[in-house]
Write an enzyme that holds these catalytic residues in place. Structure first.
Site, PDB file in Angstrom:
ATOM      1  N   TRP A  35     -24.414  20.445  35.047  1.00 54.44           N
ATOM      2  CA  TRP A  35     -24.244  19.100  35.622  1.00 54.44           C
ATOM      3  C   TRP A  35     -24.138  18.027  34.549  1.00 54.44           C
ATOM      4  O   TRP A  35     -24.039  16.849  34.859  1.00 54.44           O
ATOM      5  CB  TRP A  35     -25.412  18.765  36.539  1.00 54.44           C
ATOM      6  CG  TRP A  35     -26.743  19.145  35.971  1.00 54.44           C
ATOM      7  CD1 TRP A  35     -27.510  18.415  35.115  1.00 54.44           C
ATOM      8  CD2 TRP A  35     -27.447  20.361  36.206  1.00 54.44           C
ATOM      9  NE1 TRP A  35     -28.647  19.102  34.807  1.00 54.44           N
ATOM     10  CE2 TRP A  35     -28.638  20.303  35.467  1.00 54.44           C
ATOM     11  CE3 TRP A  35     -27.186  21.503  36.981  1.00 54.44           C
ATOM     12  CZ2 TRP A  35     -29.573  21.333  35.467  1.00 54.44           C
ATOM     13  CZ3 TRP A  35     -28.110  22.521  36.980  1.00 54.44           C
ATOM     14  CH2 TRP A  35     -29.288  22.431  36.234  1.00 54.44           C
ATOM     15  N   ARG A  36     -24.194  18.417  33.321  1.00 59.31           N
ATOM     16  CA  ARG A  36     -24.243  17.420  32.262  1.00 59.31           C
ATOM     17  C   ARG A  36     -22.871  17.246  31.623  1.00 59.31           C
ATOM     18  O   ARG A  36     -22.201  18.227  31.293  1.00 59.31           O
ATOM     19  CB  ARG A  36     -25.247  17.865  31.200  1.00 59.31           C
ATOM     20  CG  ARG A  36     -25.466  16.844  30.123  1.00 59.31           C
ATOM     21  CD  ARG A  36     -26.511  17.311  29.150  1.00 59.31           C
ATOM     22  NE  ARG A  36     -27.864  17.052  29.616  1.00 59.31           N
ATOM     23  CZ  ARG A  36     -28.945  17.386  28.919  1.00 59.31           C
ATOM     24  NH1 ARG A  36     -28.817  17.997  27.757  1.00 59.31           N
ATOM     25  NH2 ARG A  36     -30.139  17.104  29.374  1.00 59.31           N
ATOM     26  N   GLU A  52     -30.185  16.087  40.159  1.00 57.22           N
ATOM     27  CA  GLU A  52     -31.513  15.469  40.131  1.00 57.22           C
ATOM     28  C   GLU A  52     -32.291  15.773  41.408  1.00 57.22           C
ATOM     29  O   GLU A  52     -33.491  15.996  41.368  1.00 57.22           O
ATOM     30  CB  GLU A  52     -31.419  13.955  39.914  1.00 57.22           C
ATOM     31  CG  GLU A  52     -31.079  13.569  38.477  1.00 57.22           C
ATOM     32  CD  GLU A  52     -32.143  14.010  37.469  1.00 57.22           C
ATOM     33  OE1 GLU A  52     -33.299  14.209  37.840  1.00 57.22           O
ATOM     34  OE2 GLU A  52     -31.795  14.167  36.294  1.00 57.22           O
ATOM     35  N   LEU A  95     -34.191  27.333  48.266  1.00 52.74           N
ATOM     36  CA  LEU A  95     -34.497  26.371  47.199  1.00 52.74           C
ATOM     37  C   LEU A  95     -35.800  25.605  47.480  1.00 52.74           C
ATOM     38  O   LEU A  95     -36.381  25.013  46.578  1.00 52.74           O
ATOM     39  CB  LEU A  95     -33.317  25.395  47.066  1.00 52.74           C
ATOM     40  CG  LEU A  95     -33.055  24.712  45.738  1.00 52.74           C
ATOM     41  CD1 LEU A  95     -33.079  25.684  44.577  1.00 52.74           C
ATOM     42  CD2 LEU A  95     -31.707  23.995  45.774  1.00 52.74           C
ATOM     43  N   GLY A  96     -36.273  25.649  48.740  1.00 48.12           N
ATOM     44  CA  GLY A  96     -37.574  25.049  49.066  1.00 48.12           C
ATOM     45  C   GLY A  96     -37.523  23.544  49.239  1.00 48.12           C
ATOM     46  O   GLY A  96     -36.494  22.908  48.993  1.00 48.12           O
ATOM     47  N   TYR A  97     -38.655  22.987  49.678  1.00 44.47           N
ATOM     48  CA  TYR A  97     -38.790  21.531  49.876  1.00 44.47           C
ATOM     49  C   TYR A  97     -37.599  20.997  50.675  1.00 44.47           C
ATOM     50  O   TYR A  97     -36.775  20.233  50.191  1.00 44.47           O
ATOM     51  CB  TYR A  97     -38.907  20.802  48.539  1.00 44.47           C
ATOM     52  CG  TYR A  97     -40.082  21.246  47.726  1.00 44.47           C
ATOM     53  CD1 TYR A  97     -41.343  20.710  47.959  1.00 44.47           C
ATOM     54  CD2 TYR A  97     -39.942  22.219  46.764  1.00 44.47           C
ATOM     55  CE1 TYR A  97     -42.447  21.141  47.223  1.00 44.47           C
ATOM     56  CE2 TYR A  97     -41.037  22.663  46.027  1.00 44.47           C
ATOM     57  CZ  TYR A  97     -42.277  22.116  46.270  1.00 44.47           C
ATOM     58  OH  TYR A  97     -43.351  22.544  45.545  1.00 44.47           O
ATOM     59  N   TYR A 135     -38.157   7.619  40.433  1.00 43.76           N
ATOM     60  CA  TYR A 135     -37.726   8.504  39.330  1.00 43.76           C
ATOM     61  C   TYR A 135     -36.225   8.801  39.420  1.00 43.76           C
ATOM     62  O   TYR A 135     -35.479   8.642  38.451  1.00 43.76           O
ATOM     63  CB  TYR A 135     -38.522   9.837  39.324  1.00 43.76           C
ATOM     64  CG  TYR A 135     -37.786  10.828  38.475  1.00 43.76           C
ATOM     65  CD1 TYR A 135     -37.823  10.715  37.090  1.00 43.76           C
ATOM     66  CD2 TYR A 135     -36.944  11.798  39.032  1.00 43.76           C
ATOM     67  CE1 TYR A 135     -37.075  11.550  36.277  1.00 43.76           C
ATOM     68  CE2 TYR A 135     -36.193  12.633  38.235  1.00 43.76           C
ATOM     69  CZ  TYR A 135     -36.263  12.506  36.859  1.00 43.76           C
ATOM     70  OH  TYR A 135     -35.491  13.315  36.067  1.00 43.76           O
ATOM     71  N   ASP A 153     -40.060  12.005  34.223  1.00 43.86           N
ATOM     72  CA  ASP A 153     -40.323  13.304  34.862  1.00 43.86           C
ATOM     73  C   ASP A 153     -41.456  14.004  34.109  1.00 43.86           C
ATOM     74  O   ASP A 153     -42.042  13.437  33.182  1.00 43.86           O
ATOM     75  CB  ASP A 153     -39.047  14.154  34.927  1.00 43.86           C
ATOM     76  CG  ASP A 153     -38.586  14.627  33.553  1.00 43.86           C
ATOM     77  OD1 ASP A 153     -39.202  14.231  32.530  1.00 43.86           O
ATOM     78  OD2 ASP A 153     -37.616  15.402  33.486  1.00 43.86           O
ATOM     79  N   CYS A 212     -44.277  21.664  17.074  1.00 45.06           N
ATOM     80  CA  CYS A 212     -44.321  20.376  16.375  1.00 45.06           C
ATOM     81  C   CYS A 212     -43.528  20.397  15.068  1.00 45.06           C
ATOM     82  O   CYS A 212     -42.965  19.372  14.674  1.00 45.06           O
ATOM     83  CB  CYS A 212     -45.762  19.968  16.123  1.00 45.06           C
ATOM     84  SG  CYS A 212     -46.698  19.765  17.653  1.00 45.06           S
ATOM     85  N   CYS A 215     -40.081  19.227  15.556  1.00 44.63           N
ATOM     86  CA  CYS A 215     -39.954  17.999  16.350  1.00 44.63           C
ATOM     87  C   CYS A 215     -39.584  16.809  15.471  1.00 44.63           C
ATOM     88  O   CYS A 215     -40.145  16.642  14.376  1.00 44.63           O
ATOM     89  CB  CYS A 215     -41.283  17.731  17.052  1.00 44.63           C
ATOM     90  SG  CYS A 215     -41.269  16.218  18.029  1.00 44.63           S
ATOM     91  N   CYS A 221     -46.254  11.464  15.550  1.00 41.28           N
ATOM     92  CA  CYS A 221     -46.897  11.725  16.846  1.00 41.28           C
ATOM     93  C   CYS A 221     -48.418  11.581  16.739  1.00 41.28           C
ATOM     94  O   CYS A 221     -49.081  12.267  15.958  1.00 41.28           O
ATOM     95  CB  CYS A 221     -46.517  13.136  17.284  1.00 41.28           C
ATOM     96  SG  CYS A 221     -47.352  13.676  18.758  1.00 41.28           S
TER      97      CYS A 221
HETATM   98 FE1  SF4 Z   1     -45.603  18.043  18.743  1.00 41.97          FE
HETATM   99 FE2  SF4 Z   1     -45.851  15.451  19.254  1.00 41.97          FE
HETATM  100 FE3  SF4 Z   1     -43.436  16.491  18.870  1.00 41.97          FE
HETATM  101 FE4  SF4 Z   1     -44.743  17.038  21.067  1.00 41.97          FE
HETATM  102  S1  SF4 Z   1     -44.021  15.026  20.449  1.00 41.97           S
HETATM  103  S2  SF4 Z   1     -43.677  18.533  19.783  1.00 41.97           S
HETATM  104  S3  SF4 Z   1     -46.843  17.119  20.355  1.00 41.97           S
HETATM  105  S4  SF4 Z   1     -45.077  16.397  17.387  1.00 41.97           S
END
Ligand code: SF4
Length: 361
Positions: A35-36, A52, A95-97, A135, A153, A212, A215, A221
Site C-alpha cells: 500500500w505504500r 490503515e 480479519l476480525g474486528y 489516529y 500508533d 539500538c 538505530c 535516545c
Molecule cells: Fe534503542 Fe532508543 Fe533507538 Fe529504540 S529509539 S532502538 S531504544 S536507541
C-alpha cells in the site's frame, strides 16, 4: 563537537536533528509494502485509507492478502461503495474486528456521495467520516497528503516513549506521548517522517531486544542512556478477561448441507455469517435454554470437546451440538454445502466451530 552534542541541548533533543537522522535512515531502510508509494510516486489515498483500517489491531502479514484482494476486486473507492454490504463482510471474514468492515463500507459510501469519490485531505474532514478516529485521520493526512500531522500508533508510541525516556504507564500517558511526538513532526516530508517512525518501531526499536546499535538515535535516545530501553513503554496491568459460554448448533440436512444464518447488523460480529448459536453468557445457557435457542427441535447430540476463542474483551467457550433434519421447511437461515463453506464468509470463531463439528461428526 560530536554529532550527539550538536543534536542535543540543555533543553533536550533538537527536533531538526531527529528529523534529519530519521529521514536519512528511511531513505536507506524503508520497508516496501503493497500500500505504500515508492519514492517519487504519489500515494493513492484510497490505498492508504484501506491499509490503515485493515492494520488496526492486525499484523502487516495478515493484512497483505486481504489488501490485495480488496484492491483487485474494488479498485476505486466508488467500486467499494457500490458493493452490497454482505459481499464486503464476506471478503473481510477472518480479519476480525468486524465493525471495521461495516464502517469501511459506510466510509466508502460517504466519500463517494459527499466528496465525489475523493478523500478529503484535512484531519478534521477525515475525522468526520465513519470509522476514522484521530489516529487514522492523522495517518491518512500525513501519508496520503503529506500534511504535518502526527499519527501515534503502537510503534510510534514505543519509539517516542524511549527517545524521551517517558516512564509513566500507558494508556494514561498517551496524551503526553502525542504531544512529544508532535514536537518532532517536520513541515517538510511529514508523510515520510511518520512512516519512518513506524518502520523504525517495526524493524529496529522492537518491543523486546531493540537493535539500538543500528538505530539513528543510538547516541540521542534517553531510554538507552538510562538503560531503560527494553522496559519502555510501561503499561498499566490489564483487567482479567471474563469467560462467556454458549452452544453452537451444527444442523445438517439429508443432502449434507449445513445451516448458517446472518447475525443482526449491530453488535459483536454484526452482519457476519454464523453457525447458529445460543446467547453467550458467563454461566452458559443451561440445557433447557439451549434447547429453546436451537434452530430446530430435533434430537441434538453434544460433540466432545470445546471450541475456544478470544475476543478483545472476553474469552469464549462454545460447546457444539450436532443435529440433522430431513427437510429444511420452517428452519430460519440458509443452507450451504460443505464445499461452499469456505466461501461463506465465516468469521474465525465460526470457522473453528465448523472445523470442530466436521471433525466430530
Ligand atoms: Fe534503542 Fe532508543 Fe533507538 Fe529504540 S529509539 S532502538 S531504544 S536507541
Amino acid at each position: 563537537m560530536d554529532a550527539a552534542a550538536a543534536d542535543q541541548t540543555s533543553e533536550g533533543i533538537v527536533p531538526e536533528a531527529v528529523q534529519r537522522r530519521l529521514l536519512d535512515w528511511y531513505d536507506r531502510h524503508r520497508r516496501r509494502l503493497p500500500w505504500r508509494a515508492l519514492p517519487g510516486e504519489t500515494p493513492d489515498p484510497y490505498a492508504v485509507w484501506l491499509s490503515e483500517i485493515m492494520l488496526q489491531q492486525t499484523t502487516v502479514a495478515a493484512v497483505k492478502p486481504y489488501f490485495e484482494a480488496f484492491l483487485n476486486r474494488w479498485p476505486r473507492v466508488a467500486d467499494l461503495a457500490a458493493a452490497p454490504q454482505e459481499e464486503v463482510l464476506t471478503a473481510w471474514a477472518g480479519l476480525g474486528y468486524y465493525a471495521r468492515a461495516r464502517n469501511l463500507h459506510a466510509c466508502a459510501k460517504a466519500v463517494t456521495e459527499r466528496h465525489g469519490g475523493r478523500f478529503p485531505d484535512s484531519e478534521s474532514a477525515l475525522r468526520a467520516l465513519p470509522g476514522i478516529g484521530p489516529y487514522t485521520a492523522a495517518a491518512i493526512a500525513a501519508i496520503a497528503f503529506d500534511r504535518p500531522a502526527t499519527p501515534l500508533d503502537g510503534n510510534i508510541e514505543r519509539v517516542t516513549a524511549r527517545l524521551f525516556a517517558v516512564t509513566e504507564p500507558l494508556p494514561r500517558v498517551k496524551p503526553t506521548l502525542q504531544a512529544l511526538a508532535a514536537t518532532l513532526t517536520p513541515q517538510a516530508r511529514p508523510g515520510d517522517f511518520a512512516q519512518a517512525k513506524m518502520d523504525l518501531g517495526a524493524t529496529v526499536c522492537l518491543p523486546r531486544n531493540p537493535k539500538c546499535l543500528l538505530c539513528p538515535f543510538e547516541d540521542l535516545c534517553a531510554a538507552r542512556a538510562a538503560g531503560l530501553a527494553e522496559e519502555l513503554p510501561r503499561k498499566a496491568p490489564k483487567a482479567a478477561k471474563p469467560t462467556r459460554r454458549g452452544v453452537a448448533f451444527w444442523l445438517t440436512r439429508s443432502d449434507g448441507a449445513v445451516l448458517l444464518r446472518r447475525r443482526p447488523p449491530k453488535g459483536l460480529l454484526g452482519g457476519m455469517t454464523e453457525v447458529p448459536s445460543s446467547d453467550w453468557t458467563e454461566t452458559g445457557p443451561g440445557e433447557g435454554a439451549a434447547v429453546g435457542a436451537a434452530p430446530a427441535q430435533v434430537s441434538w447430540q453434544a460433540l466432545p470437546g470445546i471450541v475456544r476463542h478470544t475476543f478483545t474483551h472476553f474469552h469464549l467457550e462454545l460447546t457444539v451440538w450436532s443435529g440433522r433434519v430431513e427437510e429444511s421447511d420452517g428452519v430460519e437461515g440458509f443452507w450451504v454445502s460443505l464445499e461452499e463453506l469456505g466461501a461463506a464468509g465465516l468469521p474465525s470463531v465460526m470457522q473453528k466451530v465448523a472445523k470442530h463439528a466436521i471433525k466430530g461428526a
